[in-house]
Design a protein around this motif. Structure first.
Motif, PDB file in Angstrom:
ATOM      1  N   LEU A  39       0.829  -1.208   0.000  1.00 52.28           N
ATOM      2  CA  LEU A  39       0.000   0.000   0.000  1.00 52.28           C
ATOM      3  C   LEU A  39       0.864   1.259   0.000  1.00 52.28           C
ATOM      4  O   LEU A  39       0.617   2.211  -0.764  1.00 52.28           O
ATOM      5  N   LEU A  40       1.882   1.282   0.862  1.00 47.03           N
ATOM      6  CA  LEU A  40       2.748   2.453   0.950  1.00 47.03           C
ATOM      7  C   LEU A  40       3.520   2.675  -0.354  1.00 47.03           C
ATOM      8  O   LEU A  40       3.621   3.802  -0.847  1.00 47.03           O
ATOM      9  N   ASN A  42       2.838   1.731  -3.469  1.00 43.98           N
ATOM     10  CA  ASN A  42       1.990   2.210  -4.565  1.00 43.98           C
ATOM     11  C   ASN A  42       1.469   3.616  -4.296  1.00 43.98           C
ATOM     12  O   ASN A  42       1.359   4.428  -5.219  1.00 43.98           O
ATOM     13  N   ALA A  43       1.155   3.919  -3.020  1.00 43.79           N
ATOM     14  CA  ALA A  43       0.688   5.263  -2.685  1.00 43.79           C
ATOM     15  C   ALA A  43       1.790   6.302  -2.918  1.00 43.79           C
ATOM     16  O   ALA A  43       1.532   7.393  -3.444  1.00 43.79           O
ATOM     17  N   LEU A  46       2.201   6.800  -6.663  1.00 42.48           N
ATOM     18  CA  LEU A  46       1.105   7.643  -7.172  1.00 42.48           C
ATOM     19  C   LEU A  46       1.314   9.106  -6.800  1.00 42.48           C
ATOM     20  O   LEU A  46       1.085  10.010  -7.620  1.00 42.48           O
ATOM     21  N   PHE A  47       1.761   9.346  -5.566  1.00 43.26           N
ATOM     22  CA  PHE A  47       2.005  10.713  -5.104  1.00 43.26           C
ATOM     23  C   PHE A  47       3.125  11.376  -5.916  1.00 43.26           C
ATOM     24  O   PHE A  47       2.996  12.534  -6.334  1.00 43.26           O
ATOM     25  N   SER A  64       0.823   4.973 -13.292  1.00 44.05           N
ATOM     26  CA  SER A  64      -0.063   5.356 -12.182  1.00 44.05           C
ATOM     27  C   SER A  64      -1.337   4.503 -12.189  1.00 44.05           C
ATOM     28  O   SER A  64      -1.857   4.143 -11.130  1.00 44.05           O
ATOM     29  N   SER A  67      -0.509   1.192 -10.673  1.00 39.22           N
ATOM     30  CA  SER A  67      -0.481   1.283  -9.207  1.00 39.22           C
ATOM     31  C   SER A  67      -1.889   1.279  -8.622  1.00 39.22           C
ATOM     32  O   SER A  67      -2.130   0.681  -7.567  1.00 39.22           O
ATOM     33  N   VAL A  71      -3.241  -1.455  -5.939  1.00 41.39           N
ATOM     34  CA  VAL A  71      -3.886  -1.110  -4.665  1.00 41.39           C
ATOM     35  C   VAL A  71      -5.222  -1.839  -4.541  1.00 41.39           C
ATOM     36  O   VAL A  71      -5.587  -2.353  -3.479  1.00 41.39           O
TER      37      VAL A  71
END
Length: 314
Positions: A39-40, A42-43, A46-47, A64, A67, A71
């Motif tokens: 989760l971290l 991919n987050a 994305l960020f 993106s 990702s 998720v």
């Protein structure tokens, strides 16, 4: 008829992947750590793609979307498995089972199509760089993403509705840790052989058509890379493309085992391991593969860390 209707509205019971023995408690902790990392990772990716202007390119736009799909894989499968493990029971409602199956198939098909379109992006970037701004303009990228998501929705809607149409009037214990189509079909008291045959044929088409595009794209890319005179350019092209090929290999390897190999040739235990691989391990590895091998992502991460003061503290 009443028995069939009753079966359709009954809950299912998922067989837990882990028991409450000592080794399995350690394995559960490992699954929780990998899930959090996935989760971290991919987050963060994305960020970075969202905030860093250097990553506002077609390749990273497609990445993106990958990702987002990863998720989804993590959220649809692992939290329910963890909740069942902690509560000591594995019941899931008919609607919950249908939702799991629908979203897993949606994301699986969408990711397969997206990976093939990402290979086309690399083909254009390496083999036709002068035409890249035109061939990969924003409208084309949006069309690619829309095609991948729409393909997933279409296939998932058809397959889920057909699967849940069968009566489940015998055991409702799914020998799997989430509701996946092959595992659910084994519980039906109707003859599903014709549907399983059509499922294998459609699975081959859904998997082999994108794979053929990937193979064609990368055969041209490999030929172009080998003909490059600049060692630096050759290395950059090879690094970017090898990252994508690694992701393709991880995803399609598991998918081909589950949907192209007949169920009689693999056991429920093997299905659980392979499903855990593509629903947990692969989504966690994907951002690591791209971030560690792509200089632009590493630079964007360093920039963000420097902005927050993390690098200076170290």
């Amino acid at each position: 008829m009443g028995e069939s209707n009753q079966s359709v509205t009954s809950d299912f019971t998922l067989m837990g992947l882990l028991s409450h023995s000592g080794p399995h408690l350690v394995l559960f902790s490992l699954v929780a750590v990998i899930f959090t990392m996935g989760l971290l990772g991919n987050a963060i990716l994305l960020f970075l793609i969202r905030t860093d202007s250097r990553l506002h390119t077609p390749m990273y736009f497609l990445l993106s979307q990958l990702s987002l799909l990863d998720v989804g894989f993590l959220l649809v499968t692992i939290p329910k498995m963890a909740a069942n493990f902690l509560q000591g029971e594995g019941s899931i409602s008919f609607g919950g089972c249908a939702a799991q199956m629908f979203f897993l198939m949606l994301m699986g098909v969408s990711e397969g199509v997206l990976l093939s379109l990402m290979s086309y992006d690399r083909y254009v970037a390496v083999c036709r760089p002068l035409h890249y701004p035109v061939l990969m303009r924003r409208q084309v990228c949006l069309l690619m993403v829309g095609t991948s998501w729409l393909s997933g929705v279409l296939v998932a809607s058809i397959q889920t509705s057909i699967t849940l149409h069968f009566p489940y009037c015998a055991s409702h214990t799914v020998d799997h840790f989430f509701c996946e189509l092959p595992a659910l079909l084994k519980l039906s008291c109707a003859d599903t052989s014709a549907y399983e045959l059509s499922l294998s044929i459609s699975g081959m088409l859904i998997l082999l058509l994108p794979l053929s595009l990937i193979a064609t794209s990368y055969s041209h890319v490999l030929r172009a890379v080998l003909c490059m005179h600049s060692a630096e350019t050759r290395h950059k092209a090879f690094t970017t493309c090898s990252s994508h090929i690694t992701v393709v290999g991880l995803f399609y390897g598991a998918a081909m085992f589950m949907y192209m190999v007949p169920g009689t040739y693999h056991s429920p235990q093997q299905d659980n391991v392979v499903s855990l691989f593509y629903s947990l391990v692969t989504p966690t590895l994907n951002p690591l593969i791209y971030s560690l091998r792509n200089r632009e992502v590493r630079m964007a991460l360093v920039k963000v860390l420097g902005r927050t003061g993390f690098m200076s503290k170290r």
